[in-house]
Scaffold this motif. Structure first.
Motif, short mmCIF file in Angstrom:
data_model
loop_
_atom_site.label_atom_id
_atom_site.label_comp_id
_atom_site.label_asym_id
_atom_site.label_seq_id
_atom_site.Cartn_x
_atom_site.Cartn_y
_atom_site.Cartn_z
N VAL A 1 0.83 -1.21 0.00
CA VAL A 1 0.00 0.00 0.00
C VAL A 1 0.86 1.25 0.00
O VAL A 1 0.61 2.21 -0.74
CB VAL A 1 -0.95 0.01 1.22
CG1 VAL A 1 -1.77 1.29 1.25
CG2 VAL A 1 -1.85 -1.21 1.20
N ALA A 2 1.91 1.24 0.83
CA ALA A 2 2.79 2.41 0.93
C ALA A 2 4.11 2.00 1.58
O ALA A 2 4.15 1.06 2.38
CB ALA A 2 2.14 3.52 1.74
N ALA A 3 5.17 2.71 1.23
CA ALA A 3 6.47 2.45 1.84
C ALA A 3 7.37 3.66 1.68
O ALA A 3 7.35 4.32 0.64
CB ALA A 3 7.14 1.23 1.21
N THR A 4 8.13 3.96 2.71
CA THR A 4 9.11 5.04 2.65
C THR A 4 10.23 4.75 3.64
O THR A 4 9.98 4.21 4.73
CB THR A 4 8.48 6.41 2.97
OG1 THR A 4 9.52 7.41 2.99
CG2 THR A 4 7.79 6.42 4.33
N ASP A 5 11.45 5.09 3.25
CA ASP A 5 12.57 4.89 4.17
C ASP A 5 12.87 6.16 4.97
O ASP A 5 13.84 6.22 5.72
CB ASP A 5 13.82 4.44 3.41
CG ASP A 5 14.29 5.45 2.37
OD1 ASP A 5 13.65 6.52 2.22
OD2 ASP A 5 15.31 5.18 1.70
N ASP A 6 12.01 7.17 4.81
CA ASP A 6 12.17 8.41 5.59
C ASP A 6 10.79 9.05 5.75
O ASP A 6 10.41 9.94 5.00
CB ASP A 6 13.14 9.37 4.90
CG ASP A 6 13.54 10.53 5.81
OD1 ASP A 6 12.94 10.69 6.89
OD2 ASP A 6 14.47 11.28 5.43
N LEU A 7 10.06 8.58 6.73
CA LEU A 7 8.65 8.96 6.90
C LEU A 7 8.44 10.46 6.98
O LEU A 7 7.54 11.01 6.35
CB LEU A 7 8.09 8.29 8.16
CG LEU A 7 6.64 8.63 8.53
CD1 LEU A 7 5.68 8.22 7.42
CD2 LEU A 7 6.26 7.95 9.85
N TYR A 8 9.28 11.15 7.75
CA TYR A 8 9.03 12.56 8.00
C TYR A 8 9.52 13.48 6.88
O TYR A 8 9.34 14.69 6.95
CB TYR A 8 9.64 12.95 9.35
CG TYR A 8 8.93 12.23 10.48
CD1 TYR A 8 7.66 12.62 10.90
CD2 TYR A 8 9.50 11.11 11.08
CE1 TYR A 8 6.99 11.94 11.89
CE2 TYR A 8 8.83 10.43 12.08
CZ TYR A 8 7.58 10.84 12.48
OH TYR A 8 6.91 10.16 13.48
N SER A 9 10.09 12.87 5.84
CA SER A 9 10.42 13.63 4.64
C SER A 9 9.55 13.20 3.47
O SER A 9 9.77 13.62 2.34
CB SER A 9 11.90 13.43 4.28
OG SER A 9 12.74 13.96 5.28
N SER A 10 8.55 12.36 3.76
CA SER A 10 7.69 11.83 2.70
C SER A 10 6.35 12.55 2.69
O SER A 10 6.06 13.40 3.53
CB SER A 10 7.46 10.34 2.91
OG SER A 10 6.54 10.13 3.98
N ASP A 11 5.52 12.16 1.73
CA ASP A 11 4.18 12.75 1.63
C ASP A 11 3.13 11.83 2.25
O ASP A 11 1.95 11.93 1.96
CB ASP A 11 3.83 13.05 0.18
CG ASP A 11 3.87 11.80 -0.69
OD1 ASP A 11 4.21 10.72 -0.18
OD2 ASP A 11 3.55 11.92 -1.89
N LEU A 12 3.56 10.92 3.12
CA LEU A 12 2.65 9.95 3.75
C LEU A 12 2.13 10.43 5.10
O LEU A 12 1.62 9.64 5.88
CB LEU A 12 3.36 8.60 3.93
CG LEU A 12 3.72 7.86 2.66
CD1 LEU A 12 4.51 6.60 2.99
CD2 LEU A 12 2.45 7.48 1.88
#
Length: 213
Positions: free
Chosen positions: A172-183
């Motif tokens: 569904v979603a994935a990011t290796d840097d949550l607080y720099s992402s649009d999630l």
């Protein structure tokens, strides 16, 4: 040790904490919540920070923190009672026994915030995103249920993505840097004391959301 022992004893007497035979836990949870609101689990809940934060943000759902160590659960359970958070409860059990407690699909979401990454190869089967746990989740989750993982460990993040691909789950979603992402979403960015320490130490927060089907 004495204080820990007292907590382990007292936590088993609290009205929002359940343990013992699986079928008894299931029945007790139904009686405790007294409604059919969607059920959300936090695995390896520790002090229950995430469970309580979610319960306060989403009063239209029921939240259950799961941890094997009652002395950790004690803190969250006591706080829930003090704050009259009635849509949160706790279970003292292993995650791989959840299908014995919930013998049919009832879980809408599973949160796994900052679990032990078990970095050694010999411990891979202990990771809460290992196939043997996914098999358990598949038995207790409703169709399209989401599984959320937050971690500061690159090895666990990459492993989770690998398992999702190998087991043909839906990413569904994935990011290796949550607080720099649009999630950005409130429930994703709830910060436990451990997460706050990781951020303070300059570590990036990884996030993966998947569906079993």
């Amino acid at each position: 040790m004495r204080r820990k022992g007292r907590k382990q004893k007292e936590v088993r007497t609290l009205p929002n904490v359940f343990h013992g035979k699986p079928e008894e836990i299931s029945d007790s949870l139904v009686k405790y919540f007294r409604n059919e609101k969607p059920l959300v689990l936090e695995l390896g809940c520790g002090n229950g920070e995430y469970t309580l934060a979610l319960a306060q943000k989403f009063p239209d759902k029921n939240f259950v923190g799961v941890d094997l160590k009652g002395s950790r659960i004690w803190t969250g359970a006591k706080k829930a009672l003090a704050l009259s958070i009635t849509n949160a409860a706790f279970i003292i059990t292993k995650a791989d026994r959840l299908h014995l407690i919930f013998n049919k699909p009832v879980v809408e979401e599973i949160w796994i915030p900052f679990p032990n990454p078990f970095p050694l190869r010999k411990s891979i089967k202990q990771r809460l995103v290992h196939k043997r746990f996914l098999d358990v989740y598949g038995k207790i989750c409703l169709q399209e249920a989401k599984i959320h993982l937050k971690t500061d460990a690159e090895i666990l993040y990459q492993y989770a993505l690998k398992v999702i691909e190998e087991e043909k789950l839906i990413l569904v979603a994935a990011t290796d840097d949550l607080y720099s992402s649009d999630l950005y979403k409130e429930e994703i960015t709830i910060q436990t004391k451990y997460e706050q320490q990781h951020i303070k130490d300059g570590k990036s927060i990884k996030y993966v959301c998947s569906r079993l089907q």
